[in-house]
Design an enzyme around this catalytic site. Sequence first.
Site, short mmCIF file in Angstrom:
data_model
loop_
_atom_site.label_atom_id
_atom_site.label_comp_id
_atom_site.label_asym_id
_atom_site.label_seq_id
_atom_site.Cartn_x
_atom_site.Cartn_y
_atom_site.Cartn_z
CE1 TYR A 47 28.59 86.27 19.86
CE2 TYR A 47 26.43 85.84 20.78
CZ TYR A 47 27.28 85.87 19.69
OH TYR A 47 26.82 85.50 18.46
CB CYS A 48 26.82 90.06 20.42
SG CYS A 48 25.91 90.96 19.15
CG LEU A 49 23.80 94.76 23.43
CD1 LEU A 49 24.40 96.14 23.22
CD2 LEU A 49 22.29 94.78 23.22
N GLY A 81 29.14 92.20 25.07
CA GLY A 81 30.54 92.58 25.09
C GLY A 81 30.73 94.08 25.00
CG LEU A 84 33.37 86.19 23.82
CD1 LEU A 84 32.63 84.92 24.22
CD2 LEU A 84 34.86 85.94 23.74
#
Length: 287
Positions: free
Chosen positions: A17-19, A21, A45
């Site tokens: 997720y985010c960083l 990801g 994500l």
Amino acid sequence: MQVNAILPGRGIHAAGYCLGGTLLAIAAAAMAGARDDRLASVSLLAAQTDFTEPGDLALFVDHDQLHSLENAMRQRGYLTAEQMLGAFRFLRSNDLVWSRMVRAYLMGEREPMTDILAWSSDSTRMPYRMQDEYLRRLYLENALAGDRLRADGRPVALRNLRAPIFAIGTEEDYVAPWRSVYQLHCLSDAELTFVLADKDHLAGIIFDPSQPGSHYRIATRGPDDTCLPPEDWLRAAAWREGSWWPAWSGWLARHSAAERVAPPGIGAAAAGYPALEDAPGSYVRQR
């Protein structure tokens, strides 16, 4: 390595997720370049891989700002959780700063705690080198999209990915704008299922799927299909009511073995990875 030690011979469904990801995309591309096929799928994500249009966070990232951050982080070795949280709050200052100040300071109203507020308040420190290289190499230089990152002497190229990808953007994302997340279509030839969920960077990902009122768009691009502009994809993608979580669950099932297996034991002491403690672990209680 730990997963393979505990479950040898199994494919891994990796998600970030985010960083996290973005880092997963880098790791997956590096593994693919080394012909390491342990990943059965990759789920990203709200994660950017092309930082040409990184969104409002770019207002805080230029060479002068980075130089100031480097000086501050070099002294203590990390970026504090309060500094990081403050930057994200000022991206949506009307909602996350000023309205809260009015309610709490002027009106004396304590904001009730919710799942999303608890999640966003659980911030963390960012190590100096990680923060510096992330901002410089990705935000300023866009090195991942430009094939200028290297791992073990080999280029980290997203086009080497062959594992199927499930990528999610959110309509109101102020950290990773969905059109920026979408650019992965033009960087990888792997099968790519892209979802555009409602809400924002946080709520669009962790929103309880049992709650009504959600919707999303979804479409899959095959390895031989062309890369559409985001606006064309938006017009062509299927619109569905409800949470995207069941669609993700079904996608994972389609890319998994058909037979069901018993859950594995915890840890692998013989391989050097003993079980440490019961979930959720003591670290969640640390301040």
